[in-house]
Structure formats: C-alpha cells, structure tokens
Enzyme design. Structure first.
Site, PDB file in Angstrom:
ATOM      1  N   ASP A 164      -2.266   1.732   4.474  1.00  0.00           N
ATOM      2  CA  ASP A 164      -1.762   2.090   3.219  1.00  0.00           C
ATOM      3  C   ASP A 164      -0.492   1.235   2.872  1.00  0.00           C
ATOM      4  OD1 ASP A 164      -0.556   3.804   5.022  1.00  0.00           O
ATOM      5  OD2 ASP A 164      -0.502   5.278   3.566  1.00  0.00           O
ATOM      6  N   HIS A 170       6.316   5.055  12.962  1.00  0.00           N
ATOM      7  CA  HIS A 170       4.803   5.801  12.930  1.00  0.00           C
ATOM      8  C   HIS A 170       3.832   5.121  13.299  1.00  0.00           C
ATOM      9  CE1 HIS A 170       7.107   9.525  11.210  1.00  0.00           C
ATOM     10  NE2 HIS A 170       7.523   8.661  10.239  1.00  0.00           N
TER      11      HIS A 170
END
Ligand code: NOS
Length: 322
Positions: free
Chosen positions: A14, A246
C-alpha cells in the site's frame, strides 16, 4: 559451485513511504526475484496504491514486473477504511506531485494473481505482505489449496505484547482488516508475522538520512525527497529520533531470515469491540484444561528479536548502491 536460485517474491503493498523503501530494497537484493506487486488500501486507497506501485517500478526502470490491483473493500465488504495519509502524505509518497505512471495494472485481480502464481510454483513463492491482509484472505477463499501452495507469507502486522500504533490495542495493518488477518493467521500457511514490537527497534536516524542524501544512489536520492513527511510524522507522534523501518524490516526478514529470531504459536485476532485488531499469540506454555479459540488452530512464527543495526546497514547499502 551450486548457484542458488533467487527466491521468488510477490510484494502485497500500500505504498506508502516505507513501502517504497522496501520495494527498492527488494529490487536491489540478489537473493530475491520480485515477480509481481499486488496492491491494497492502508496508507492510501487501493486506486492510489496501484498508481504508486506502477510509478515506483517506472522510477526503478522495472516495468517488466506486473502490478495486480487488489481489493477496494475489506473481506466483509466494509467500505469505511482507515487510511494513514497523515503518516505518508495525501499522495502516499510525501506530497511530491509525481506525474501519473504510463503503465497499467494487469487485468487479473491481486487475489487471482496470487492464486495463479502459487499454483504455478507450488511451495516456491514468498508473499511479503506490507498492508492489510484482505488480498491474501481473498486468495484463500478463491483457492482452498492456496495456504498449502504458497511457500511462505511474511507479513508486517500486529503488536505482540506491546501497544499498537492505531490505538493501544491495534497495529495499523491488522486494524485495517481484522477479519482478514484472523483468516490468514489461522489458514495453515507457513506464516512469519513481523510486528511493531520488532520493527520499532529498527530506526533510521537523521544522520542516516543525511548519509543517504550525500550518496549518488538513485533510490537513495528519490527516498530522501519523500522521507520528509514520514520524519515529521514520527517527530510529532513519537519521541524516537528518526523513523521506524517497518516495511523494509519485514522485507529483509524474507530475504535473510537470520536477521530475526522468532517464536511459534497460534495467533488469533480480535475482530470487534474496543480491542478490535488486537493480536494475541498463544505460546503453548500452558496446557489449558478447556477448549479455547486458540485450540486446534495452526501454528505460525512470530518474530521476537531483530538485528537492527544489520537491517539498517543493509537498507542503507542497497539504497546507496543503486
Ligand atoms: O501511527 C501510525 N498509524 C497508522 N499507520 C502507521 C503508523 N505508523 C506507521 N504506519 C504504517 O503502518 C504500518 C505499520 O503499522 C507501516 O506500513 C507504516 O507505514
């Protein structure tokens, strides 16, 4: 000398600033071959995620890699999505107004592409899932053998025994579609979950960013442009001196598993109430006298520690050497 073939990976993404970083690191990693990108909402809506995925591949000169567009709604057809534009900018890429990509996604949906590739190369494909898990859950619905056919799913998600980043209970990717996450964690696939309890140990500092800016690496230069928004979000939201890596951490856990250690157990996801999106690992240290919602569910791996300096170094090296 035996030449080991690169591991085939599909990145479900995303994009997203840290997604962009992970995609570039993947393209610079000889250990893996990126055979496709599939898109999902999360940091941006799915339409923009597809546009950004195509754009990033054009920046990289890798328009040979197909992009398959994923779901626009949750697995329960929910349309009220939580989009983290406050982390990544309204365009998902640091508000840079990049021109629209020339390329188009393939006709196949993300779930259909995942199923097809897993069938083509049974046991050989690793999915690196960097957003909410809707597409992966859809793939398990579309093809009951998907969990068996897919080699491994390395997913960035969950907050194991620590606070979340959406609220004290939930991490963003799991919160995005908790029902899909629970389906994936209990699907029986070979899963490695990398939660923010691990990724919050991996920080790219201001000094690292300055080093990236001084390098001639194409990807390093591009990222330095888009990183501002991500840095200012972290300055406001956390007291960390830098940004959390992340997505690159999850990607590198797939590239080189020795960078992390993990434990094994059963993960269930809370799908409603004030703790919606909470991930609970049953570590099997107690034999419960009664049947629980964790009983008889498949075991997964959950990352526990990470060699953070090695991850930061690898990310830096691969971005600068581009
Ligand atoms: O505070 C936050 N809220 C929502 N999403 C976030 C936040 N920080 C990072 N991410 C995004 O969600 C994933 C990790 O949970 C990462 O993809 C990151 O870009």
């Amino acid at each position: 000398m035996a030449v080991t073939e690169p591991k085939k990976i599909i990145i479900d993404t995303d994009p997203g600033i840290d997604d962009a970083m992970a995609i570039f690191v993947a393209l610079q990693s000889p250990e893996v071959e990126v055979i496709g990108l599939t898109t999902i909402y999360g940091n941006v809506y799915t339409t923009l995620a597809t546009r950004n995925a195509l754009h990033l591949l054009e920046v990289a000169g890798r328009t040979d890699i197909p992009v398959a567009e994923g779901s626009h709604v949750t697995i329960t057809k929910g349309t009220k999505l939580r989009i983290a534009d406050f982390v990544h900018g309204a365009d998902g890429l640091g508000n840079q107004n990049f021109p629209p990509p020339k390329g188009k996604p393939i006709e196949q949906s993300a779930a259909a592409f995942l199923v097809e590739q897993a069938n083509l190369y049974p046991g050989k494909i690793t999915v690196v899932a960097l957003g909410p898990l809707t597409n992966i859950a859809l793939a398990t619905q579309l093809e009951p053998a998907f969990a068996k056919n897919i080699g491994q799913i390395v997913l960035l998600g969950g907050a194991f025994a620590v606070n979340g980043n959406v609220n004290p209970a939930a991490e963003a990717n799991i919160f995005g579609d908790p029902d899909a996450a629970d389906m994936v964690f209990t699907s029986g696939a070979d899963i490695l979950g990398v939660g923010i309890n691990v990724t919050h140990q991996v920080v790219l500092t201001d000094a690292d960013r300055e080093k990236l800016a001084r390098s001639n690496g194409k990807f390093a230069q591009y990222l330095c442009k888009i990183l501002d928004v991500y840095f200012s979000y972290h300055r406001d939201a956390y007291s960390t001196k830098g940004v959390y890596l992340h997505d690159p951490t999850a990607l590198l856990a797939a590239v080189n598993p020795s960078l992390i250690t993990y434990t094994e157990g059963v993960v269930r996801v809370q799908t409603n109430g004030i703790t919606r999106g909470l991930t609970i690992l049953y570590n099997k240290q107690k034999r419960f006298g009664e049947v629980t919602e964790w009983s008889d569910k498949p075991t997964v791996k959950v990352a526990v520690t990470v060699d953070a300096p090695a991850v930061v170094n690898l990310v830096m090296e691969r971005l600068m050497d581009s």
